[in-house]
Design a protein around this motif. Sequence first.
Motif, PDB file in Angstrom:
ATOM      1  N   ALA A   1       0.831  -1.208   0.000  1.00 46.11           N
ATOM      2  CA  ALA A   1       0.000   0.000   0.000  1.00 46.11           C
ATOM      3  C   ALA A   1       0.860   1.251   0.000  1.00 46.11           C
ATOM      4  O   ALA A   1       0.532   2.245  -0.664  1.00 46.11           O
ATOM      5  CB  ALA A   1      -0.930  -0.007   1.211  1.00 46.11           C
ATOM      6  N   ALA A   2       1.980   1.229   0.737  1.00 44.15           N
ATOM      7  CA  ALA A   2       2.864   2.393   0.793  1.00 44.15           C
ATOM      8  C   ALA A   2       3.514   2.665  -0.561  1.00 44.15           C
ATOM      9  O   ALA A   2       3.613   3.820  -0.995  1.00 44.15           O
ATOM     10  CB  ALA A   2       3.936   2.186   1.861  1.00 44.15           C
TER      11      ALA A   2
ATOM     12  N   VAL B   1       3.665   5.722  -5.732  1.00 44.99           N
ATOM     13  CA  VAL B   1       3.848   5.629  -7.187  1.00 44.99           C
ATOM     14  C   VAL B   1       2.589   6.014  -7.961  1.00 44.99           C
ATOM     15  O   VAL B   1       2.648   6.781  -8.927  1.00 44.99           O
ATOM     16  CB  VAL B   1       4.295   4.206  -7.581  1.00 44.99           C
ATOM     17  N   LEU B   2       1.447   5.502  -7.546  1.00 46.16           N
ATOM     18  CA  LEU B   2       0.234   5.681  -8.353  1.00 46.16           C
ATOM     19  C   LEU B   2      -0.162   7.138  -8.579  1.00 46.16           C
ATOM     20  O   LEU B   2      -0.635   7.476  -9.684  1.00 46.16           O
ATOM     21  CB  LEU B   2      -0.933   4.914  -7.722  1.00 46.16           C
TER      22      LEU B   2
ATOM     23  N   LEU C   1      -6.732   5.835  -6.686  1.00 45.40           N
ATOM     24  CA  LEU C   1      -6.910   4.677  -5.812  1.00 45.40           C
ATOM     25  C   LEU C   1      -6.333   4.855  -4.406  1.00 45.40           C
ATOM     26  O   LEU C   1      -6.960   4.417  -3.426  1.00 45.40           O
ATOM     27  CB  LEU C   1      -6.317   3.430  -6.475  1.00 45.40           C
ATOM     28  N   PRO C   2      -5.131   5.449  -4.238  1.00 47.52           N
ATOM     29  CA  PRO C   2      -4.591   5.556  -2.871  1.00 47.52           C
ATOM     30  C   PRO C   2      -5.484   6.295  -1.883  1.00 47.52           C
ATOM     31  O   PRO C   2      -5.351   6.102  -0.672  1.00 47.52           O
ATOM     32  CB  PRO C   2      -3.267   6.308  -3.087  1.00 47.52           C
TER      33      PRO C   2
ATOM     34  N   TRP D   1      -1.418  10.981 -12.301  1.00 46.33           N
ATOM     35  CA  TRP D   1      -2.099  12.236 -12.644  1.00 46.33           C
ATOM     36  C   TRP D   1      -1.355  12.966 -13.761  1.00 46.33           C
ATOM     37  O   TRP D   1      -1.983  13.549 -14.651  1.00 46.33           O
ATOM     38  CB  TRP D   1      -2.188  13.150 -11.424  1.00 46.33           C
ATOM     39  N   THR D   2      -0.026  12.924 -13.713  1.00 44.38           N
ATOM     40  CA  THR D   2       0.763  13.571 -14.764  1.00 44.38           C
ATOM     41  C   THR D   2       0.564  12.865 -16.095  1.00 44.38           C
ATOM     42  O   THR D   2       0.407  13.512 -17.141  1.00 44.38           O
ATOM     43  CB  THR D   2       2.251  13.572 -14.378  1.00 44.38           C
ATOM     44  N   VAL D   3       0.571  11.535 -16.069  1.00 41.33           N
ATOM     45  CA  VAL D   3       0.314  10.772 -17.298  1.00 41.33           C
ATOM     46  C   VAL D   3      -1.066  11.117 -17.855  1.00 41.33           C
ATOM     47  O   VAL D   3      -1.235  11.353 -19.052  1.00 41.33           O
ATOM     48  CB  VAL D   3       0.432   9.265 -17.019  1.00 41.33           C
TER      49      VAL D   3
END
Length: 338
Positions: free
Chosen positions: A133-134, A139-140, A168-169, A144-146
């Motif tokens: 989860a961390a 990473v996820l 998701l996070p 937003w930039t992509v």
Amino acid sequence: MTGTTTLLEARYRAVLRLLPAYYREEREEEMVEVFLGDTERDLQDQSRPTLGEAASVAALALRARLGTAAAPRRYALLGSAVRLFALFAVLLQAAAAVADRALELTWTSTHGPFARDMFMSGFSGQGPVVATAAVAAWVLPLGWTVGYFALLRDRRRTAQISVLLAALPTLWPFLAPLATDFPPPDPAYATAAAAFAWLPALALCTGCHRDAPPAVLPVGTPGTVYLGCCVVMGASVVVLPGVVDSVWAPTTCFVLGALGWLVRRGRRGRTAGGEGALALSVLGLLVLTLRVAAAYTWLGVSMPLPTVMVAGFAVQAAALLLLTAVLAVVGGRDVAAR
């Protein structure tokens, strides 16, 4: 259709009422004919529309209301406002995620072994679930930039998948108590943070459909605007480290960006672009909610907050409230004048 209306035809017409009136006037009869297809008339009183057919009509209704080439003015304006809201919000999220991680890595690399051990401890020593989860939470959000650049390159599916993964996070604080011994999150802040991520993601997925026009920034180039937002956020943390919390940088960037929007509009004396002001006002309301919720969490801290920190939070909240109201009024007037 001719003759007596069958129960299946009546059910299809009921489902088609989800569509806006302008679309039904043009396409209802054709769509009923297609749906009825080869179903024998004797069986039409025992049949009903499938779940897939109802879902496809609901999706079409949403697309028709969010602006297509033949949509009436009010639907075109609504679609444009939703797409601009998604674009502005994704830009803010993208810059915030990159600026936060750049500052974190800079601090880690310049403060010796202790800082590196502290950074790595967030990803290890707490079991595989927490470690996974961390890593995902770190990473996820870079998605937003992509999503931002994919959207402006008209790669809509890539943008939609990227922002959904990036959001998701924000669900982890709600799931963590179920999978670990973590305590429940502060409900106000966790809900506001989830709304700040998921509303833009859903707006992008619904507003940037295949029949919508390509997303375009109202001003500047994608790279320049993105880099400018990253610099503003990073500078707001470096210049005033004593008042910083997780919401400080994106709030500062939004306030400056909204002020710039209003100044540019005032100088050009334009009445066009009301959708942009309305989109910013909705985004401002989201940021204000997040700002208030984040400040509220500090009330549970045992030690008194520094005066400069309280003053910083209050100034940001007041600026957001004023800007949101002004943008809503300006946007409403501009749209009415067109």
